[in-house]
Scaffold this motif. Structure first.
Motif, PDB file in Angstrom:
ATOM      1  N   SER A  79       0.828  -1.253  -0.151  1.00 32.52           N
ATOM      2  CA  SER A  79      -0.062  -0.053  -0.171  1.00 32.52           C
ATOM      3  C   SER A  79       0.747   1.045  -0.053  1.00 32.52           C
ATOM      4  O   SER A  79       0.501   2.081  -0.792  1.00 32.52           O
ATOM      5  N   ALA A  80       1.831   1.388   0.829  1.00 32.53           N
ATOM      6  CA  ALA A  80       2.878   2.402   0.791  1.00 32.53           C
ATOM      7  C   ALA A  80       3.581   2.696  -0.430  1.00 32.53           C
ATOM      8  O   ALA A  80       3.558   3.897  -0.826  1.00 32.53           O
ATOM      9  N   TYR A  81       3.971   1.664  -1.097  1.00 33.50           N
ATOM     10  CA  TYR A  81       4.739   1.957  -2.309  1.00 33.50           C
ATOM     11  C   TYR A  81       3.742   2.420  -3.333  1.00 33.50           C
ATOM     12  O   TYR A  81       4.191   3.215  -4.246  1.00 33.50           O
ATOM     13  N   VAL A  82       2.455   1.863  -3.537  1.00 33.98           N
ATOM     14  CA  VAL A  82       1.557   2.162  -4.533  1.00 33.98           C
ATOM     15  C   VAL A  82       1.091   3.681  -4.208  1.00 33.98           C
ATOM     16  O   VAL A  82       0.956   4.424  -5.141  1.00 33.98           O
ATOM     17  N   ALA A  83       0.802   4.095  -2.974  1.00 36.97           N
ATOM     18  CA  ALA A  83       0.539   5.418  -2.612  1.00 36.97           C
ATOM     19  C   ALA A  83       1.445   6.447  -2.927  1.00 36.97           C
ATOM     20  O   ALA A  83       1.168   7.308  -3.617  1.00 36.97           O
ATOM     21  N   SER A 160       3.681  -4.409  -5.685  1.00 41.24           N
ATOM     22  CA  SER A 160       3.251  -2.789  -6.075  1.00 41.24           C
ATOM     23  C   SER A 160       3.303  -2.541  -7.755  1.00 41.24           C
ATOM     24  O   SER A 160       2.333  -1.756  -8.017  1.00 41.24           O
ATOM     25  N   SER A 161       4.028  -3.155  -8.086  1.00 50.12           N
ATOM     26  CA  SER A 161       4.080  -2.894  -9.652  1.00 50.12           C
ATOM     27  C   SER A 161       2.928  -3.249 -10.518  1.00 50.12           C
ATOM     28  O   SER A 161       2.498  -2.860 -11.417  1.00 50.12           O
ATOM     29  N   PHE A 162       2.385  -4.447  -9.936  1.00 53.32           N
ATOM     30  CA  PHE A 162       1.193  -4.989 -10.442  1.00 53.32           C
ATOM     31  C   PHE A 162      -0.017  -4.623  -9.990  1.00 53.32           C
ATOM     32  O   PHE A 162      -1.267  -5.015 -10.022  1.00 53.32           O
ATOM     33  N   THR A 163      -0.059  -3.735  -8.913  1.00 53.88           N
ATOM     34  CA  THR A 163      -1.291  -3.264  -8.221  1.00 53.88           C
ATOM     35  C   THR A 163      -1.617  -1.448  -8.391  1.00 53.88           C
ATOM     36  O   THR A 163      -0.719  -0.828  -8.295  1.00 53.88           O
ATOM     37  N   ARG A 164      -2.717  -1.534  -9.097  1.00 59.68           N
ATOM     38  CA  ARG A 164      -3.123  -0.166  -9.787  1.00 59.68           C
ATOM     39  C   ARG A 164      -3.248   0.988  -8.660  1.00 59.68           C
ATOM     40  O   ARG A 164      -3.033   2.213  -8.790  1.00 59.68           O
ATOM     41  N   THR A 165      -4.124   0.464  -7.611  1.00 62.19           N
ATOM     42  CA  THR A 165      -4.449   1.680  -6.438  1.00 62.19           C
ATOM     43  C   THR A 165      -4.190   1.127  -5.213  1.00 62.19           C
ATOM     44  O   THR A 165      -4.090  -0.206  -5.109  1.00 62.19           O
ATOM     45  N   VAL A 166      -4.346   1.892  -4.194  1.00 66.12           N
ATOM     46  CA  VAL A 166      -4.182   1.451  -2.944  1.00 66.12           C
ATOM     47  C   VAL A 166      -5.300   0.412  -2.558  1.00 66.12           C
ATOM     48  O   VAL A 166      -5.211  -0.607  -1.693  1.00 66.12           O
ATOM     49  N   GLU A 167      -6.437   0.849  -2.914  1.00 68.05           N
ATOM     50  CA  GLU A 167      -7.809   0.002  -2.647  1.00 68.05           C
ATOM     51  C   GLU A 167      -7.696  -1.511  -3.268  1.00 68.05           C
ATOM     52  O   GLU A 167      -8.235  -2.315  -2.575  1.00 68.05           O
ATOM     53  N   THR A 168      -6.921  -1.839  -4.325  1.00 71.35           N
ATOM     54  CA  THR A 168      -6.668  -3.170  -4.898  1.00 71.35           C
ATOM     55  C   THR A 168      -5.373  -3.752  -4.311  1.00 71.35           C
ATOM     56  O   THR A 168      -5.383  -4.992  -4.543  1.00 71.35           O
TER      57      THR A 168
END
Length: 254
Positions: A79-83, A160-168
């Motif tokens: 979540s931190a990296y994506v945010a 995180s590279s494959f995570t579009r948003t914090v919610e996902t």
């Protein structure tokens, strides 16, 4: 990624900034701080004074260490990296003096420190509350925890590279969570599984780390098993680091 360098001052400064953001999220911080004590309370209530409760308590505490690593390091860091990526923080940091490795390490520092602190509380308070012995090989246990933190920090960056948003992030972190809980023997031994399934489970990312954690607590393990577990953990760390270098995203998806 640029040339890997490490400057303790820059990493600490980045970690302090990340810690400030973590502290502002009161709900997450409160849950993180209270989780070890809640786990001890639940375990104490469920085990009672039944015969074999000490052995069960010891096994459950080592499983609790794995849960702390998964929840505090992996899920929190994804979540931190994506945010930070979506807020363009990572992109801005790359224009400064900090290297890529320092940026990633600084972002991971608060979660890693919090996980280590929680595991220390869980080990001491849990052993006292459940009336189980303290770790028999603390150095091995510490080494296993640090290896787990390093591995999961790298795997979090990859995820995180494959995570579009914090919610996902809850969805993209679920596969590793389920695979570890079910296949790495956190709370139930894998000996009951068929030989082929058990052999495959030994190759899961956290299986080697958890084998070392259990050996560090109980003090009893064959040298061959320890070597195999250490090699598995090392292999996954190397794979994770390579994957970060290859696929980590510094800018938002378009």
């Amino acid at each position: 990624m640029n040339t890997p360098t490490l400057n303790a001052g820059r990493i600490t400064a980045l970690g302090r900034s990340e810690l400030t953001l973590l502290v502002r999220n009161r709900a997450t911080l409160t849950l993180a701080l209270l989780m070890p004590l809640l786990m001890v309370f639940v375990l104490r209530s469920s085990l009672g004074d039944a015969e074999g409760a000490r052995a069960v308590g010891e096994a459950t505490l080592t499983g609790g260490i794995g849960m702390v690593l998964l929840l505090v390091v992996h899920m929190n860091l994804v979540s931190a990296y994506v945010a930070r990526r979506e807020e363009l923080v990572l992109k801005r940091l790359r224009t400064g003096e900090a290297s890529d490795l320092e940026i990633l390490a600084g972002t991971a520092l608060p979660a890693a420190a919090l996980a280590v602190a929680q595991i220390a509380v869980l080990a001491v308070a849990g052993a006292a509350a459940l009336d189980v012995r303290m770790p028999q090989n603390p150095l091995l246990l510490v080494a296993a925890v640090l290896a787990g933190v390093l591995m999961l920090a790298a795997l979090s960056a990859v995820t995180s590279s494959f995570t579009r948003t914090v919610e996902t992030a809850g969805l993209t972190t679920l596969p590793l969570f389920l695979a570890t809980v079910l296949g790495s023997g956190l709370f139930a031994p894998t000996d009951a599984l068929p030989d082929l399934a058990a052999s495959l489970c030994e190759l899961l990312p956290l299986s080697g780390v958890m084998t070392l954690v259990r050996a560090g607590w109980s003090g009893g393990a064959e040298s061959g098993d320890l070597l195999g577990a250490a090699l598995t953990a090392l292999a996954w760390i190397m794979i994770s680091v390579f994957a970060v270098q290859r696929w980590f995203r510094w800018e938002p998806r378009r």
